[in-house]
Design an enzyme around this catalytic site. Sequence first.
Site, mmCIF file in Angstrom:
data_model
loop_
_atom_site.group_PDB
_atom_site.id
_atom_site.type_symbol
_atom_site.label_atom_id
_atom_site.label_comp_id
_atom_site.label_asym_id
_atom_site.label_seq_id
_atom_site.Cartn_x
_atom_site.Cartn_y
_atom_site.Cartn_z
ATOM 1 N N HIS A 270 15.050 11.786 -66.614
ATOM 2 C CA HIS A 270 14.413 10.767 -65.773
ATOM 3 C C HIS A 270 15.245 10.486 -64.513
ATOM 4 O O HIS A 270 14.768 10.645 -63.387
ATOM 5 C CB HIS A 270 14.233 9.477 -66.593
ATOM 6 C CG HIS A 270 13.523 8.391 -65.859
ATOM 7 N ND1 HIS A 270 12.194 8.102 -66.059
ATOM 8 C CD2 HIS A 270 13.947 7.505 -64.908
ATOM 9 C CE1 HIS A 270 11.838 7.101 -65.262
ATOM 10 N NE2 HIS A 270 12.890 6.715 -64.552
ATOM 11 N N GLU A 271 16.476 10.101 -64.723
ATOM 12 C CA GLU A 271 17.327 9.750 -63.577
ATOM 13 C C GLU A 271 17.622 10.993 -62.724
ATOM 14 O O GLU A 271 17.738 10.900 -61.502
ATOM 15 C CB GLU A 271 18.627 9.079 -64.032
ATOM 16 C CG GLU A 271 18.429 7.780 -64.837
ATOM 17 C CD GLU A 271 17.624 6.706 -64.116
ATOM 18 O OE1 GLU A 271 17.547 6.741 -62.877
ATOM 19 O OE2 GLU A 271 17.039 5.832 -64.813
ATOM 20 N N HIS A 274 14.855 11.388 -60.300
ATOM 21 C CA HIS A 274 15.035 10.503 -59.133
ATOM 22 C C HIS A 274 16.060 11.105 -58.168
ATOM 23 O O HIS A 274 15.849 11.124 -56.955
ATOM 24 C CB HIS A 274 15.561 9.129 -59.585
ATOM 25 C CG HIS A 274 14.518 8.208 -60.148
ATOM 26 N ND1 HIS A 274 13.388 7.851 -59.456
ATOM 27 C CD2 HIS A 274 14.449 7.541 -61.331
ATOM 28 C CE1 HIS A 274 12.661 7.004 -60.201
ATOM 29 N NE2 HIS A 274 13.292 6.800 -61.342
ATOM 30 N N GLU A 300 9.054 7.195 -58.841
ATOM 31 C CA GLU A 300 8.888 7.186 -60.296
ATOM 32 C C GLU A 300 8.107 8.416 -60.769
ATOM 33 O O GLU A 300 8.309 8.891 -61.881
ATOM 34 C CB GLU A 300 8.208 5.881 -60.721
ATOM 35 C CG GLU A 300 8.230 5.594 -62.203
ATOM 36 C CD GLU A 300 9.612 5.316 -62.786
ATOM 37 O OE1 GLU A 300 10.590 5.227 -62.015
ATOM 38 O OE2 GLU A 300 9.703 5.209 -64.019
HETATM 39 ZN ZN ZN Z 1 12.686 5.412 -62.857
#
Ligand code: ZN
Length: 505
Positions: A270-271, A274, A300
């Site tokens: 997830h990170e 980003h 996101e």
């Molecule tokens: Zn996020």
Amino acid sequence: MNSLEEYERLVKIGKEIHTLKGVAALLGWDQETYMPEGGSLARSEQLELIASLAHKADTSKRFSNQLQKLIDIESGKLKATDLSPEKKAALREWRKHYNEETKLPNSFVKSFAKLTSEAMHVWSVAKRTNSFQKFAPYLERIVAMNQKKAQLLGYKEHPYDALIDVHEPGMTKKQIDKLFGDLKSSLKTLLKKILTKKAPDTSFLKGEFSHDEQMKMGIYFLTQMGYDFKKGRLDISSHPFSTTIHPSDSRVTTRLDPKAFMSNISVVLHEGGHALYELGLPAEHFGSPLCEAVSLGVHESQSRFWETRIGQSRAFWEGYLPHLKKTFPQLSKVLLDKFYKAINLVEPSLIRVDADEVTYSFHVILRFEIECALLEGKLKVRDLPEAWNAKMQEYLALTPKTNSEGCLQDVHWSMGEIGYFPTYTLGNLYASHIFQGFEKAYPDYEKRLAKQDLAFIREWLRENIHRHGKRYSALDLIEKASGSIPFSSSAFISYLTLKYTSMEE
Ligand code: ZN
């Protein structure tokens, strides 16, 4: 001086502003990772100073005079008509940001900051001690200030439009009502169907998983994704996050649970998603909106693309389960299908951040509906716990035992953020929408994942999303990336329906 030279002067000022913001990001990163406890008071003073310098620079005469030479700030009419379409788009974005920053009077910004810094502290005590009463007077003032903020920023139809526009430019309450309405009815049906089936065995996801091996696993997956450790790092923090200091320095943190390995892997994907977005922005445009992410929702979408569409797919684990087994031999007997079903368990729960792909949207829809009712004055803060619990019961058939695991669970409202939550679900919807374009470009993508090949994903996202910065609006960008399909929630709904229907077989 010609337009291009004037434009370059504007970029130069923009660079100084972004450099200040990078300094603030670095201070914030250190605060969450390595800063000794004793540094905290000085750190808030440092962060406050940098934030006010950045705000001053953002709204300075020097900046507005330079911008005014290229675009009329009042009317938005372009003066520098001979610039490239990219640069014209940058000027429009600069103007929009400048207007946002200057519409709120200094006195308002200051009292809002004072209120929220107190409110965050009160909220954390209230959450710990399960005392909504303590937090309620602060939330009342935060709602009132957000009503005022919406007035100051201006809107056409609904005050919520002004607040969401800050995070998701162009998005309106009306559009969200439609998207979330469709989601609600489809996901309710899907959830009901899933819950009639026997839940998969997830026992093997728990056990003893060494800190060092988990950290190595985090670095391994980031490397596989194409994250460049010369331009980033992985560290530990109590709340995982990613932060960008410069397009050549975007960092990631994770949290390691010694009893469960999946949370670290999900966090890293997830990170990492980003961070790859930030590292994929065109550094040659640093200082201008062309080197900025288009919106929170699109940001996101990048994290959820990696975390869910890739990292929770069967093909991905066909490729990586052998590696996982080598690292954690206690998993050696787990079969791929069993593993795949376990990590995709659907189970209604009270806490948003722990929610699965199917129930997650309900947590966001609930907050969105409550925020609108608070803004409209239809719901009073004192009645919030009751309204929360009623919606929790309606959507997920659960009732929190305490407000700490109910309406006090998230930090956002204490930070003054109303209009932020929808971007989480928009991220999921965007990710699925974009995925349609990705699948068209790589119909054989599953075969590649199964061979532990992820590099092409980063390249595709870079080409279709990252490199554009704020060149296009969020919707234009994701529609382009999908291959000109008009945006709706249907790609996300069909993805989940297909995923869970095929799991039954
Ligand atoms: Zn996020």
